[in-house]
Every structure is written in C-alpha cells, then in structure tokens.
Design a protein around this motif. Structure first.
Motif, PDB file in Angstrom:
ATOM      1  N   GLN A 185      -0.978  -4.081  -8.968  1.00 28.00           N
ATOM      2  CA  GLN A 185      -0.304  -4.623  -7.789  1.00 28.00           C
ATOM      3  C   GLN A 185       1.137  -5.020  -8.090  1.00 28.00           C
ATOM      4  O   GLN A 185       1.682  -5.931  -7.491  1.00 28.00           O
ATOM      5  CB  GLN A 185      -1.078  -5.829  -7.206  1.00 28.00           C
ATOM      6  CG  GLN A 185      -2.546  -5.602  -7.013  1.00 28.00           C
ATOM      7  CD  GLN A 185      -2.815  -4.524  -5.974  1.00 28.00           C
ATOM      8  OE1 GLN A 185      -2.038  -4.300  -5.060  1.00 28.00           O
ATOM      9  NE2 GLN A 185      -3.942  -3.818  -6.110  1.00 28.00           N
ATOM     10  N   LEU A 244       2.738 -10.816   7.283  1.00 27.56           N
ATOM     11  CA  LEU A 244       3.929 -10.885   6.443  1.00 27.56           C
ATOM     12  C   LEU A 244       3.732 -10.134   5.121  1.00 27.56           C
ATOM     13  O   LEU A 244       4.552 -10.239   4.228  1.00 27.56           O
ATOM     14  CB  LEU A 244       4.285 -12.349   6.134  1.00 27.56           C
ATOM     15  CG  LEU A 244       4.527 -13.275   7.314  1.00 27.56           C
ATOM     16  CD1 LEU A 244       4.977 -14.643   6.822  1.00 27.56           C
ATOM     17  CD2 LEU A 244       5.577 -12.689   8.242  1.00 27.56           C
ATOM     18  N   SER A 245       2.608  -9.388   5.005  1.00 24.72           N
ATOM     19  CA  SER A 245       2.323  -8.651   3.763  1.00 24.72           C
ATOM     20  C   SER A 245       2.112  -9.579   2.575  1.00 24.72           C
ATOM     21  O   SER A 245       2.401  -9.204   1.451  1.00 24.72           O
ATOM     22  CB  SER A 245       3.443  -7.680   3.421  1.00 24.72           C
ATOM     23  OG  SER A 245       3.060  -6.386   3.763  1.00 24.72           O
ATOM     24  N   PHE A 252      -8.209  -9.262  -8.328  1.00 22.73           N
ATOM     25  CA  PHE A 252      -7.131  -9.311  -7.342  1.00 22.73           C
ATOM     26  C   PHE A 252      -7.552 -10.156  -6.135  1.00 22.73           C
ATOM     27  O   PHE A 252      -6.774 -10.970  -5.623  1.00 22.73           O
ATOM     28  CB  PHE A 252      -6.796  -7.876  -6.931  1.00 22.73           C
ATOM     29  CG  PHE A 252      -5.565  -7.747  -6.098  1.00 22.73           C
ATOM     30  CD1 PHE A 252      -4.392  -8.412  -6.439  1.00 22.73           C
ATOM     31  CD2 PHE A 252      -5.558  -6.940  -4.968  1.00 22.73           C
ATOM     32  CE1 PHE A 252      -3.256  -8.277  -5.666  1.00 22.73           C
ATOM     33  CE2 PHE A 252      -4.422  -6.797  -4.198  1.00 22.73           C
ATOM     34  CZ  PHE A 252      -3.257  -7.470  -4.547  1.00 22.73           C
ATOM     35  N   GLN A 266      -6.617  -0.009   1.528  1.00 25.45           N
ATOM     36  CA  GLN A 266      -5.733   1.084   1.931  1.00 25.45           C
ATOM     37  C   GLN A 266      -5.375   1.980   0.755  1.00 25.45           C
ATOM     38  O   GLN A 266      -5.262   3.182   0.907  1.00 25.45           O
ATOM     39  CB  GLN A 266      -4.462   0.510   2.562  1.00 25.45           C
ATOM     40  CG  GLN A 266      -4.778  -0.161   3.891  1.00 25.45           C
ATOM     41  CD  GLN A 266      -3.542  -0.563   4.644  1.00 25.45           C
ATOM     42  OE1 GLN A 266      -2.465  -0.669   4.084  1.00 25.45           O
ATOM     43  NE2 GLN A 266      -3.704  -0.805   5.935  1.00 25.45           N
ATOM     44  N   ARG A 267      -5.216   1.362  -0.421  1.00 26.83           N
ATOM     45  CA  ARG A 267      -4.836   2.184  -1.563  1.00 26.83           C
ATOM     46  C   ARG A 267      -5.962   3.139  -1.942  1.00 26.83           C
ATOM     47  O   ARG A 267      -5.730   4.297  -2.223  1.00 26.83           O
ATOM     48  CB  ARG A 267      -4.480   1.291  -2.758  1.00 26.83           C
ATOM     49  CG  ARG A 267      -3.649   2.013  -3.811  1.00 26.83           C
ATOM     50  CD  ARG A 267      -3.639   1.248  -5.109  1.00 26.83           C
ATOM     51  NE  ARG A 267      -4.991   1.014  -5.575  1.00 26.83           N
ATOM     52  CZ  ARG A 267      -5.355  -0.030  -6.291  1.00 26.83           C
ATOM     53  NH1 ARG A 267      -4.480  -0.941  -6.602  1.00 26.83           N
ATOM     54  NH2 ARG A 267      -6.606  -0.166  -6.694  1.00 26.83           N
ATOM     55  N   PRO A 298       8.112 -15.471   1.371  1.00 25.74           N
ATOM     56  CA  PRO A 298       7.109 -15.427   2.426  1.00 25.74           C
ATOM     57  C   PRO A 298       6.031 -16.489   2.230  1.00 25.74           C
ATOM     58  O   PRO A 298       5.523 -17.047   3.200  1.00 25.74           O
ATOM     59  CB  PRO A 298       6.522 -14.021   2.309  1.00 25.74           C
ATOM     60  CG  PRO A 298       6.974 -13.491   1.006  1.00 25.74           C
ATOM     61  CD  PRO A 298       8.210 -14.219   0.636  1.00 25.74           C
ATOM     62  N   VAL A 303      12.938 -12.295  -8.161  1.00 25.63           N
ATOM     63  CA  VAL A 303      11.832 -12.636  -7.277  1.00 25.63           C
ATOM     64  C   VAL A 303      11.522 -11.416  -6.420  1.00 25.63           C
ATOM     65  O   VAL A 303      12.423 -10.816  -5.845  1.00 25.63           O
ATOM     66  CB  VAL A 303      12.208 -13.827  -6.367  1.00 25.63           C
ATOM     67  CG1 VAL A 303      11.089 -14.131  -5.382  1.00 25.63           C
ATOM     68  CG2 VAL A 303      12.537 -15.045  -7.203  1.00 25.63           C
ATOM     69  N   ASP A 324      -1.807  -0.096  -9.975  1.00 28.55           N
ATOM     70  CA  ASP A 324      -3.151  -0.718  -9.979  1.00 28.55           C
ATOM     71  C   ASP A 324      -3.085  -2.206 -10.229  1.00 28.55           C
ATOM     72  O   ASP A 324      -3.985  -2.934  -9.854  1.00 28.55           O
ATOM     73  CB  ASP A 324      -4.135  -0.220 -11.032  1.00 28.55           C
ATOM     74  CG  ASP A 324      -3.811   1.077 -11.657  1.00 28.55           C
ATOM     75  OD1 ASP A 324      -2.848   1.698 -11.202  1.00 28.55           O
ATOM     76  OD2 ASP A 324      -4.538   1.464 -12.563  1.00 28.55           O
ATOM     77  N   ASP A 382       4.906  -1.759   0.055  1.00 28.76           N
ATOM     78  CA  ASP A 382       3.553  -1.653  -0.491  1.00 28.76           C
ATOM     79  C   ASP A 382       3.157  -0.206  -0.760  1.00 28.76           C
ATOM     80  O   ASP A 382       2.388   0.080  -1.660  1.00 28.76           O
ATOM     81  CB  ASP A 382       2.525  -2.202   0.509  1.00 28.76           C
ATOM     82  CG  ASP A 382       2.590  -3.707   0.599  1.00 28.76           C
ATOM     83  OD1 ASP A 382       3.250  -4.312  -0.260  1.00 28.76           O
ATOM     84  OD2 ASP A 382       1.978  -4.260   1.519  1.00 28.76           O
ATOM     85  N   LEU A 420       2.830  -0.210  -4.863  1.00 28.81           N
ATOM     86  CA  LEU A 420       2.110  -1.044  -5.815  1.00 28.81           C
ATOM     87  C   LEU A 420       1.243  -0.188  -6.740  1.00 28.81           C
ATOM     88  O   LEU A 420       0.544   0.714  -6.283  1.00 28.81           O
ATOM     89  CB  LEU A 420       1.214  -2.033  -5.064  1.00 28.81           C
ATOM     90  CG  LEU A 420       1.956  -2.955  -4.093  1.00 28.81           C
ATOM     91  CD1 LEU A 420       0.975  -3.790  -3.287  1.00 28.81           C
ATOM     92  CD2 LEU A 420       2.922  -3.861  -4.837  1.00 28.81           C
ATOM     93  N   ALA A 474       0.583   3.331   4.797  1.00 25.69           N
ATOM     94  CA  ALA A 474      -0.794   3.534   4.346  1.00 25.69           C
ATOM     95  C   ALA A 474      -1.738   3.499   5.540  1.00 25.69           C
ATOM     96  O   ALA A 474      -2.669   4.306   5.656  1.00 25.69           O
ATOM     97  CB  ALA A 474      -1.180   2.462   3.332  1.00 25.69           C
ATOM     98  N   ASN A 484       9.757  -9.744  -3.225  1.00 22.74           N
ATOM     99  CA  ASN A 484       9.334 -10.159  -1.896  1.00 22.74           C
ATOM    100  C   ASN A 484       8.839  -8.927  -1.133  1.00 22.74           C
ATOM    101  O   ASN A 484       9.615  -8.014  -0.875  1.00 22.74           O
ATOM    102  CB  ASN A 484      10.553 -10.771  -1.191  1.00 22.74           C
ATOM    103  CG  ASN A 484      10.180 -11.495   0.073  1.00 22.74           C
ATOM    104  OD1 ASN A 484       9.180 -11.191   0.707  1.00 22.74           O
ATOM    105  ND2 ASN A 484      10.982 -12.451   0.457  1.00 22.74           N
ATOM    106  N   PRO A 485       7.538  -8.878  -0.773  1.00 23.40           N
ATOM    107  CA  PRO A 485       7.062  -7.695  -0.054  1.00 23.40           C
ATOM    108  C   PRO A 485       7.656  -7.652   1.359  1.00 23.40           C
ATOM    109  O   PRO A 485       7.761  -8.678   2.016  1.00 23.40           O
ATOM    110  CB  PRO A 485       5.549  -7.914   0.013  1.00 23.40           C
ATOM    111  CG  PRO A 485       5.347  -9.370  -0.140  1.00 23.40           C
ATOM    112  CD  PRO A 485       6.477  -9.871  -0.977  1.00 23.40           C
ATOM    113  N   VAL A 486       8.059  -6.461   1.791  1.00 18.98           N
ATOM    114  CA  VAL A 486       8.574  -6.320   3.156  1.00 18.98           C
ATOM    115  C   VAL A 486       7.848  -5.164   3.843  1.00 18.98           C
ATOM    116  O   VAL A 486       7.231  -4.329   3.181  1.00 18.98           O
ATOM    117  CB  VAL A 486      10.097  -6.046   3.186  1.00 18.98           C
ATOM    118  CG1 VAL A 486      10.859  -7.176   2.540  1.00 18.98           C
ATOM    119  CG2 VAL A 486      10.438  -4.725   2.524  1.00 18.98           C
TER     120      VAL A 486
END
Lengths: 295, 251, 228
Positions: free
Chosen positions: A54, C176-177, C15, C190-191, C97, A83, A52, A42, A50, A182, A85-87
């Motif tokens: 996202q 899990l974000s 969003f 946060q951004r 996720p 695909v 703007d 992120d 990310l 962040a 996948n956020p980690v």
C-alpha cells in the motif's frame, strides 16, 4: 426561522473572511515547515498507484522523488519530510488550490481550462482518450456506444471529452459516474457498463493488473490529446521555475528514459507484468523540446 | 490561494452537454427527494410491521423482529450500500444479478439506493414504533382485551392510533435522516444533490458556490419538513393526552 | 458467480487491522472532542444571553440539517483556508485528510452530543440548581460540581449509543480516500477484484463490533437505572 437566518449570516461572514490571499510561495513554505506534501493516486497504473504494501509507486512518483531530492539540496534540507496524501480525480484540484498538497504526482492532464486554477510543470507523458471494452461486447468505435451504458471517472478530462462527443453526435449514451479508475474498470468487468473511456495508457495498466487480461481490449480512435504533467499551485513562478529546471535536467541527461523504461518496458509491481509500451513520438518530441503547453 | 467568487456561475452553460448549472442542482435535489421519499415508504411499511410484532407476545416474532433491527442497525449505511450494489448482484442466481447490473443508469444506482435506505431506516422506524407502543399505559391493551377485542383488533383500534401520534416527532427526525442519508448513495453513482455539487465544483472549480447552494437547499428542505410535520402534529392531536401539545417544552 | 477466495481476506488482515486502528482512533478522539464541545454548546443554548444561545442554536440546527458527506467535503476544502485566515499564515495551512476528518467529526458530532447533553442538563432538577446557587456557588462552579456530573451520568447510555453511530459514520471518510477500516477493504477489494469477499467480511467486522458495544450499553443502562 430566525435561527436559520442567523446561520446563513454566519456562513456568509465565514465566506467573506476567506478572501483572496497573495501569490503562493511553496518553496518558502517547504523550507519553513521542513515538510513537503505530495498528492498521489490509488490506481493510476503505472504513474501513481499502490503496491502490495500500500505504498504509492510509479513513474510520476519517481519523477516527484527526483524533485524532492533536488529540493533537499537546493533548500539545504537533508531531512526534508515527505508527507503522502491520497487524492482522487475529484479532490486533486481543490487540494492544490487550497494548499493541502504542494504537488500532485499522478496522471493529470495539463488542460488550458485547468490552468485557470492550477499550474503545471513541463509535460512528462502524452496520451489520449480511448475506450476500454470487453472483447465479447463487439464494440469497435464510439458509434457502437449509441444508447449504451458508459462508465466515467468523475472529474477527468475523458469524462468531458466523451460527454461532449455524446452531445454533439446525439448518441444518447447513459453515463455511470464512478470515484476512481479501479472502480470504473470493475464496472466494465462486472458488466454494468459496456465501455470505459480513459487515457489509453491507464487502460493498458488496468488491463494488465486485472484477473483476466485476455478478456479486454482497447478500441476507438483518440478522442482527445492529453499531455500529463506534475500539478502545482498557480502563480508560484519560483516553484514552477525550480520544478521545470529539475524536469528539464532529467530530460537533457537522458535519465528520464531510464525511468520510462523502468515503468513502461519492464515488469512492474505488484504482479510483475510488463506493459510493453514503447515511448511515443509525441513524448520523444516533448523530451527533446520541453514545454508546458496545455491541451 | 486566489479564489475568484463567481455566483453567476449557476447561470452559465454546462461545459460538456446541455443546460446550465442551476439545473444540475435542481435535478440533484429531485433525485435526493425521490430517493428519500420512496425509501421512506419502504421504511414505514417494514418498520411498522417489525415494530409491532416486537411488542406482541409471540416469541418467534419478537426474535425475528429483534434480529432484523440488530442486523440493519449495526452495519454502517455506506457498507450496506456497497453490499446492495456490488455484492448482491454477484451472489444472486445468474439471471437476476445480471439484470440488476444492466438496468439503465441511473436506475441501476437508484434501485439499490432506495432499497438500502429503506431497509436501513426500517430498523430505526421499528425501534420508534416499539418505544411508542410500549410508552402507552398497559391499561389500554388490557381494556381492549376486556372489551372482547382480539389481539389484532386491539392493535388496530386502541394501541396503534395512539402510538402513531406519539411517534410523529421521532418520525420527523427519521425522515430528515433519510433525506440526509440519501447523500451516501453518491458512492454508488447516484447523481443526487451532494454529488451534483461536487461535480459542479469539479467542472467549474467554484467549490464554495456549489457547496453553499447544496447546503442552502438541504436547509430549506429541513425547514419545510419540520413545518409540515408540526402542522400534521397539531391536526391529529388528541386533546389532553400524552404526547400532544408540543414536545418537551424546551422553548 | 465466481469461487469465494478466503485467501484474500487472510492476506489483507494486517492492512485491515491498520485501517481498524484508524477508525477506532478517529471514533474515540471525535467522541471526546465532540462531548466537550457539545457540552459547551448545550450550556450556550441553555443560557439566557441571546449572544450565546442564538449562534449555538444556529450551529446545532444547521449542522443537523445537512448530510455528513457534504460536511466532510466542506471541511476538507475549507479548513486549510479558515486556519490560514485565523493564524494569518502567508499560505493555506496544510491539513492532511486524516486531520481534516478528525476536525470534521469533532465539529459535526458536537452538534449531536450537544442535544444529548442539553437533555441531560435539563434532567437535573431545578431544585438542585437553586440549592447550588444558595450555597454561594458561581454558575461555573455549580455546573462543574453539581449539574454536569449528574447530567453526564444520566446520559452515559445515550452518549455511548451516539458513539456507536459515530463509529459507523467514520466509514464515510472513504470519500476522501483515507485508509480506515472500510477504506482498507475497498482498496484491497479493487486491487484484487475481490469485492464480494472483502465487503461481506468488512460488514461482519462492523456488525460484531457495533453489536457487542450496543449489548454493553444495554447492560450499563440497567445498572445506571438501578443506581438512580
């Protein structure tokens, strides 16, 4: 009581069921499913973060997209589906290990210890741990952190490095754990923590993206040596060979320099700031002689 | 996937720092329990007061009580956690907020976690107390008044002692909830049991062992609490009265 | 204290909307799946076969004694491996996720819904069960046509209350974000470094939605009570 015993028995049975499987074959899996799953971060600026809208972008994301392009050609899959996948720092390794993601494109240090669980492609960036502090704190080195509050991102090599130093030098630092960079940055910004030890390039990215970049500075000597690489699953020689081939190709053709300057020496989204971070000698060396040595 | 089971990991020294891994789990459990217990005290104190005033004939008190319950019941616990930890110090008058933020870790996470859990659970306790009091036959309150007791006396000597016995079973489950809910405090940096398991998994990559240990510890706590509360229930039961002699009779 | 910036809320609305859609989708799917599975579990727990009620009881009590966050982690790391073992696939099955969260919530909530459905089934008088059997209905026929419809109707308010709890619990997928309503708010906060505005705003959305739902349930409760 009996029902809990039976629960434990059931759980154990479940666990026994999941026994070690054969070596992974990611390329075959991708070919069969027509999909590749990429893990992204992120807020690992400018590697994987990310914008703007996202959407994950960055240096590592660009490198991974080159890999995807090569894969489309190699596997004859023009419609390969990607695909995303956020980690997080905490979930990335278990997710590679359990096959949820095929490769991780973030800012992951290739460490010898991690190589027991996962595998890395050739090094694509070199950095090391430094400290992010507020200028007003007058912290100049690690010694100044004696007894102070220090925020660490869970599951990073930097967390380990600073904790080892703390134990060795007996500094009595007080650690605040946090989920992502962040959030760690905000801990320093809001005055909860005095310092945030992290790879210097990520710190530069975070400062750059903040509301008041002038308030922060990066101090201290390098506490660790962190070569970044794309992370893939362990014991998959075919995928490793393919990935390294693509990365080495980018290095040989000089294309990697273009990608580098796009993210480190030009204005980047979302705010259009320029990190002005010329390529280090270490990275030039790693590009001239590609390798996957862990720290 | 090549997973190497290694249960001996709990006796191995922690990679950075001191001690061995099972000590992490024990310290995590200790934080979980102390957060839960302290929050429970707050929840009981506030919850009983709010619950009781909602059954009084005082309209303003009932409204206040209702507002309290609705406020804390309709916002997710995790969001409330964030409000206590991130938002409150910013909106407090300057000195206080900075003080909150600069408490030494782990207190800077522990204090908001305890307050948040306590307030959150107080709304649920208040609901149980109100339901307990209202389930008593109206005749009891009337009898109190007939005896010449004041409202406060009626509550003190007639209604509350009975209601207390009725609410023991729901309180047991609320207490279990508070122990489980304390895990949400990992999001604000409290090193409680779930966080410790997750840390251990990150340090050692022995995810399954770490999570199995945490799960076992939570189940053990449940067993002990349920057993303890059953004993308490037996000890205080008023023979031949409602709400005694076991719940429901499902078994 | 810094100045409040309302602009950040406006900018992030699309969003947040996307996040809310995911939260609602997760809630509704988990509710439907959870009630179906929960009803099955309740039937198992009320059966007289040890082989049925022991595992069901162990499952329900086990799940109910561990925190949701821990369950979310468990399933996130374990589901791909379980699916691999079940389907005998050569490599762990990829589960995103979002899907993992969905599976987790269905399985987790089923334990709670099953307790409600068990009480619901028990609330139907024994005479009705006997009457159904006397009419020659089999176990499944009497369940499907006599008992469950009544049990379900008696329990609608409690089932819905549990669903409001579920809706609030979905915020935990934050670990899990995932971009649910809270996840979207956190990422924006946060951004842009605007925690106060975003967290207060998202708390407000949750409050309004949960409060409105619980008022609806209260109305429904009085109506159902009258019919009974």
């Amino acid at each position: 009581m009996k029902r809990f015993v039976s629960l434990i028995v059931a759980l154990t049975a479940c666990a026994a069921f999941i026994s070690p499987a054969s070596a992974a074959d990611t390329l075959k899996k991708i070919k069969d499913s027509g999909t590749i799953t990429i893990g992204h971060r992120d807020a690992s600026i400018p590697f994987s973060y990310l914008d703007d809208k996202q959407k994950p972008i960055g240096y590592s994301m660009d490198l991974c997209m080159k890999l995807v392009d090569a894969m489309k050609a190699e596997l004859k899959l023009p419609n390969l589906k990607v695909v995303l996948n956020p980690v997080t720092s905490q979930t990335r390794i278990p997710l590679i290990a359990n096959g949820s993601i095929d490769m991780e494109c973030g800012s992951t240090t290739n460490s010898v210890e991690r190589q027991k669980q996962v595998s890395f492609l050739n090094t694509t960036f070199i950095t090391g741990t430094k400290l992010l502090v507020k200028k007003s704190s007058h912290v100049k080195s690690y010694k100044d952190l004696k007894g102070k509050a220090v925020v660490v991102t869970n599951g990073t090599t930097n967390e380990r490095a600073i904790k080892e130093l703390d134990a060795k030098e007996n500094l009595g630092m007080k650690f605040i754990p946090s989920k992502d960079h962040a959030e760690s940055f905000l801990s320093v910004d809001s005055g909860r923590a005095v310092a945030f030890p992290m790879d210097d390039i990520l710190l530069a990215g975070l400062i750059n993206n903040s509301k008041n970049p002038g308030e922060f500075e990066i101090v201290g000597a390098f506490l660790s040596h962190d070569p970044y690489a794309i992370m893939i699953s362990k014991d998959d020689p075919a995928f490793k060979k393919f990935g390294d081939g693509v990365i080495n190709g980018l290095m040989k053709s000089g294309e990697i320099n273009k990608i580098y300057s796009k993210w480190f020496e030009s204005p980047i989204p979302p705010k259009g700031n320029n990190l002005k971070f010329p390529m280090s000698d270490g990275l030039k060396e790693a590009i001239a002689h590609p390798n996957d040595k862990g720290a | 996937m090549n997973y190497n089971w290694n249960w001996k990991i709990f006796w191995e020294p922690v990679a950075a720092g001191n001690g061995v891994y099972w000590e992490w789990m024990v310290s995590g459990l200790a934080w979980t329990l102390s957060t839960g217990l302290l929050a429970w005290v707050i929840a009981l104190l506030i919850g009983v007061v709010i619950g009781v005033i909602r059954t009084t004939p005082l309209i303003w008190a009932v409204r206040l009580g209702n507002a309290w319950v609705e406020l804390f019941r309709n916002i997710p616990l995790l969001v409330q956690m964030f409000l206590w930890y991130f938002v409150l110090p910013e909106v407090l008058p300057f000195g206080l907020g900075t003080m909150m933020k600069q408490m030494d870790p782990p207190w800077a996470s522990f204090a908001p976690a305890v307050l948040c859990l306590g307030f959150y659970t107080s709304a649920r306790v208040a609901e149980q107390v109100k339901a307990g009091i209202q389930s008593l036959p109206r005749g009891q309150t009337l009898a109190g008044t007939a005896l010449g007791l004041t409202m406060v006396q009626t509550y003190r000597y007639v209604t509350l002692p009975m209601a207390f016995r009725i609410v023991i079973p729901p309180f047991t489950s609320e207490f279990m909830n508070i122990i489980k809910n304390s895990s949400v405090a990992l999001t604000i940096g409290l090193l409680e049991l779930t966080q410790r398991a997750s840390d251990m998994s990150e340090y050692t990559f022995q995810t399954f062992e770490a999570f199995t240990a945490a799960t076992t510890l939570y189940i053990m706590v449940t067993l002990i609490v349920v057993y303890g509360m059953r004993q308490l229930e037996k000890k205080v039961q008023v023979p031949g009265f409602i709400g005694t002699g076991g719940q429901g009779g499902g078994r | 204290m810094h100045a409040i910036d309302f602009d950040v809320i406006q900018r992030s609305l699309p969003f947040l909307w996307k996040g809310l859609q995911f939260s609602v989708q997760l809630t509704v799917t988990a509710m439907i799946g959870g009630i179906i599975l929960g009803t099955l579990l309740a039937m198992m727990r009320l059966s007289s076969f040890k082989l049925l009620y022991l595992p069901a009881t162990a499952y329900v009590n086990g799940i109910r004694s561990i925190p949701l966050v821990l369950v979310i982690f468990w399933f996130y790391f374990m589901v791909p491996l379980i699916l691999q073992a079940v389907t005998r696939a050569p490599s762990p099955v990829h589960v995103g996720p979002e899907k993992s969260a969905l599976i987790t919530f269905i399985l987790f909530q089923a334990a709670y819904y099953s307790e409600i459905m068990r009480a619901g089934i028990q609330s139907v008088s024994r005479g009705q069960v006997s009457a159904a059997y006397a009419l020659g209905l089999t176990y499944f026929q009497s369940m499907a046509q006599v008992i469950l419809p009544q049990a379900f109707r008696n329990m609608i308010p409690i089932l819905l209350t549990q669903t409001i709890v579920l809706f609030q619990d979905t915020s935990l997928v934050y670990v899990l974000s995932i971009t649910d309503l809270l996840g979207a708010a956190v990422k924006t906060a946060q951004r842009d470094g605007r925690l106060v505005e975003m967290y207060v705003f998202v708390a407000l959305i949750y409050f309004v939605l949960s409060y409105a739902l619980s008022e609806l349930v209260k109305r429904l409760q009085t109506r159902v009570a009258v019919i009974r």
